[in-house]
Design a protein around this motif. Structure first.
Motif, mmCIF file in Angstrom:
data_model
loop_
_atom_site.group_PDB
_atom_site.id
_atom_site.type_symbol
_atom_site.label_atom_id
_atom_site.label_comp_id
_atom_site.label_asym_id
_atom_site.label_seq_id
_atom_site.Cartn_x
_atom_site.Cartn_y
_atom_site.Cartn_z
ATOM 1 N N SER A 30 -33.802 -28.979 -3.212
ATOM 2 C CA SER A 30 -33.271 -29.561 -1.768
ATOM 3 C C SER A 30 -32.513 -28.560 -1.288
ATOM 4 O O SER A 30 -32.563 -28.006 -0.142
ATOM 5 N N ALA A 33 -34.322 -25.273 -0.623
ATOM 6 C CA ALA A 33 -35.137 -25.298 0.630
ATOM 7 C C ALA A 33 -34.355 -25.009 1.861
ATOM 8 O O ALA A 33 -34.526 -24.396 2.642
ATOM 9 N N MET A 34 -32.746 -25.552 1.647
ATOM 10 C CA MET A 34 -32.016 -25.456 2.805
ATOM 11 C C MET A 34 -31.525 -24.065 2.845
ATOM 12 O O MET A 34 -31.542 -23.455 3.876
ATOM 13 N N LEU A 37 -34.601 -21.867 4.285
ATOM 14 C CA LEU A 37 -34.891 -22.303 5.536
ATOM 15 C C LEU A 37 -33.697 -21.533 6.606
ATOM 16 O O LEU A 37 -33.911 -20.761 7.452
ATOM 17 N N VAL A 144 -40.843 -24.789 4.523
ATOM 18 C CA VAL A 144 -40.161 -24.593 3.207
ATOM 19 C C VAL A 144 -41.144 -23.915 2.152
ATOM 20 O O VAL A 144 -40.683 -23.690 1.094
ATOM 21 N N VAL A 230 -28.092 -24.783 10.510
ATOM 22 C CA VAL A 230 -29.068 -24.721 9.566
ATOM 23 C C VAL A 230 -29.161 -25.926 8.819
ATOM 24 O O VAL A 230 -30.195 -26.736 8.539
ATOM 25 N N ALA A 234 -32.516 -28.410 8.219
ATOM 26 C CA ALA A 234 -33.153 -28.483 6.695
ATOM 27 C C ALA A 234 -33.164 -29.929 6.387
ATOM 28 O O ALA A 234 -34.307 -30.437 5.747
ATOM 29 N N GLU A 238 -36.655 -31.879 5.255
ATOM 30 C CA GLU A 238 -36.722 -32.743 3.956
ATOM 31 C C GLU A 238 -37.193 -34.231 4.244
ATOM 32 O O GLU A 238 -37.737 -34.825 3.644
#
Length: 274
Positions: A30, A33-34, A37, A144, A230, A234, A238
């Motif tokens: 997670s 992915a943040m 992004l 993502v 951001v 994100a 999610e």
């Protein structure tokens, strides 16, 4: 057992020890992915191809909504709160015979530390964390993925990037405008309306805003803006990908954003004073 079934399954408190490794892996993915992004949004924000006519109009509208509409109210609120704090600091310093340090303390505490953090939290609470069902459809969940289709790239550039730019611009603008107002209020509270304190005032403020401190102040404000821009986006992605997950009592991304802001602030303090 029925109560346990309705508890959030992603919390370590409600997992067996054998599930902790899988939960930690999901948390790492997670965060990754943040970061991914954020990297996409930053690269697109600095790409000239992003600023076509239609995107410029969208960016202008987002900046108007996130900055101009709230700037007078935020500046007024900051002025009122900071006036109270400045007055307390000045009166306390006078009572202890430390009036020569009052102005420097006000600048260091309010301008360098509290104003940027309050601007970031204000923008996050007003726009970044205002989640609703419609907001989750603004950007595609495939963002993502390491491979983006041409349609996904176009949609991210036209819908995600303007919001990221607007949020970062809002944090920086609110912080800068409020800092100028606080500096003016500090002068009035210490020297009154007399022009004879300009030289001493300029010397004190210049001593605080050394080149390294000024660069750190600007960099910290920019990092605050990037985090506010951001992390909520994100969290939206999610949440849209994890449709099966029961809603949490905490808004998506709120805790993570708070942790990141505190880490940036702690790092800034450590670099300046340690």
């Amino acid at each position: 057992m029925r109560y346990h079934a309705h508890m959030p399954q992603h919390s370590f408190l409600y997992m067996k020890p054998g599930e902790w490794a899988a939960a930690a892996a999901r948390s790492i993915m997670s965060w990754w992915a943040m970061i991914y992004l954020g990297a996409i949004a930053i690269v697109m924000a600095f790409s000239p191809s992003t600023y076509i006519h239609q995107n410029r109009i969208t960016i202008s509208r987002c900046i108007h909504a996130s900055t101009w509409q709230v700037l007078p109210w935020f500046a007024l609120l900051s002025a009122l709160v900071c006036q109270v704090v400045i007055r307390i600091v000045v009166v306390t310093a006078l009572s202890y015979g430390l009036s020569q340090y009052a102005l420097e303390m006000v600048v260091r505490v309010l301008v360098l530390e509290l104003i940027p953090l309050s601007a970031a939290l204000f923008v996050a609470l007003r726009s970044g964390l205002a989640f609703n069902a419609g907001a989750m459809t603004l950007v595609p969940a495939q963002v993502v993925s390491p491979r983006l289709s041409a349609a996904s790239v176009t949609r991210v550039r036209s819908e995600l990037v303007p919001q990221v730019i607007a949020a970062a611009f809002a944090v920086f603008t609110l912080a800068m405008v409020s800092s100028v107002i606080v500096l003016l209020l500090a002068y009035i509270n210490v020297y009154g309306l007399s022009p004879w304190g300009v030289v001493d005032y300029t010397r004190t403020v210049g001593r605080v805003f050394e080149p390294v401190v000024t660069i750190g102040f600007i960099l910290k404000t920019v990092l605050f803006g990037m985090a506010v821009a951001v992390i909520p986006m994100a969290a939206i992605l999610e949440a849209s990908r994890q449709a099966r997950q029961l809603p949490s009592t905490v808004q998506p991304g709120a805790l993570r954003l708070l942790v990141v802001l505190l880490l940036i602030e702690a790092g800034s303090l450590a670099i300046k004073y340690i």
